[in-house]
Design an enzyme around this catalytic site. Structure first.
Site, short mmCIF file in Angstrom:
data_model
loop_
_atom_site.label_atom_id
_atom_site.label_comp_id
_atom_site.label_asym_id
_atom_site.label_seq_id
_atom_site.Cartn_x
_atom_site.Cartn_y
_atom_site.Cartn_z
N ASP A 160 0.84 -1.20 0.00
CA ASP A 160 0.00 0.00 0.00
C ASP A 160 0.88 1.25 0.00
OD1 ASP A 160 -2.19 1.60 0.07
OD2 ASP A 160 -2.91 0.96 2.04
N HIS A 233 -7.45 -0.38 -9.48
CA HIS A 233 -7.24 0.65 -8.46
C HIS A 233 -6.13 1.62 -8.87
CE1 HIS A 233 -7.18 2.58 -4.59
NE2 HIS A 233 -5.92 2.22 -4.37
#
Length: 318
Positions: A160, A233
């Site tokens: 992330d 994403h």
């Protein structure tokens, strides 16, 4: 990239540009309705002084602990506390962003505390000290205890924050400069609590998961534009090299209740950048082409705050 007038460096900023630590507390407090404004203001002054003191103490006592506390103030709290006017140019109540299937919800929040430390004991103590002071005037509506998962991965198993800026670019994208001179050194702080549907996620093959994210799972390599799905994403959340934010996301969760998620938190010199990213994700680009990760991750909070410079916090504490 860092070519803006670096006047923000002359202000003492809160620690908004640090990297995620091993342990983090996120606290969102809302003022109680039956408390007089004068009492709220009096406690708020003490809280501002406390945050400054806690950060100074961390530097003196545990210089290698990477410990800090950043405080953000919501729009309605700014008004209630009669803080300076005009307000920061883009501070407002966050309005939900509704797509054809998913919604970035809007939830209330007066004060936000972002507590980081490599040592969990220190993070806990800071959260406890702040809570002892806040409980007389406010209720804590969100408490999330985040932790570092392997090499900065989310619970979904992917790294992330790969697109985060580094070096001086972190200040460039996180801190306000002469565009809003009264608030130099401050930062817009936006948070969302996401809950993941891990059962559905685990039913996907590794390849299917990679197509949702737009990156390889093991090596964290971004797909090229010809391979990457348009609804991945990385295709929708990254809106250009000139429009970046500083993310400090952390995973959290309970294994037994299966409530696992990601606390999305970002600092930005302009909130319009965050809004554009969220619109891409939830509405889609083009509309209808929404971020596929939202089929597995649901927002349950969404709040905008402003993190003033330390100099401004000091003036609030007087």
């Amino acid at each position: 990239m860092a070519t803006k007038n670096p006047s923000y460096t002359h202000m003492r900023s809160q620690n908004v540009t640090d990297y995620p630590n091993n342990n983090t507390f996120f606290l969102v407090w809302n003022f109680k309705e039956n408390i007089t404004p004068s009492k709220i203001q009096a406690v708020f002054q003490r809280v501002c002084a406390l945050v400054i003191n806690l950060n100074n103490s961390a530097l003196d006592r545990f210089p290698n602990s990477r410990a800090s506390c950043v405080m953000g103030i919501g729009y309605e709290a700014w008004i209630k506390l009669e803080l300076p006017k005009p307000l920061p140019k883009e501070l407002k109540k966050f309005e939900e962003i509704r797509g054809i299937k998913h919604t970035a919800v809007s939830t209330p929040g007066d004060l936000h505390f972002h507590i980081r430390a490599d040592e969990k004991s220190y993070a806990y103590d800071v959260a406890n000290i702040i809570s002892d002071l806040m409980k007389d005037i406010a209720q804590c509506h969100v408490e999330v205890q985040g932790f570092r998962y392997w090499d900065s991965r989310s619970i979904l198993g992917f790294v992330d924050g790969t697109e985060n800026p580094h070096g001086q670019d972190r200040e460039y994208f996180a801190l306000i400069d002469e565009v809003d001179p009264s608030y130099r050194g401050g930062s817009y702080l936006f948070v969302q609590k996401y809950i993941h549907n891990l059962d559905a996620w685990k039913e996907l093959s590794i390849k299917e998961q990679e197509n949702v994210i737009g990156r390889s799972k093991e090596q964290d390599i971004e797909m090229d534009d010809q391979t990457k799905p348009a609804n991945s994403h990385s295709a929708l959340a990254n809106i250009g090299d000139d429009l970046k934010i500083v993310r400090d996301n952390m995973p959290f969760g309970s294994v037994t209740s299966n409530e696992m998620g990601t606390y999305f938190i970002c600092y930005a010199s302009t909130f319009t950048t965050v809004e554009k990213m969220l619109t891409n994700m939830f509405v889609g680009n083009p509309p209808g082409n929404y971020d596929r990760i939202l089929d597995f991750s649901t927002t349950v909070t969404g709040t905008l705050f402003f993190a003033p410079s330390i100099d401004m916090l000091d003036s609030f504490s007087a």
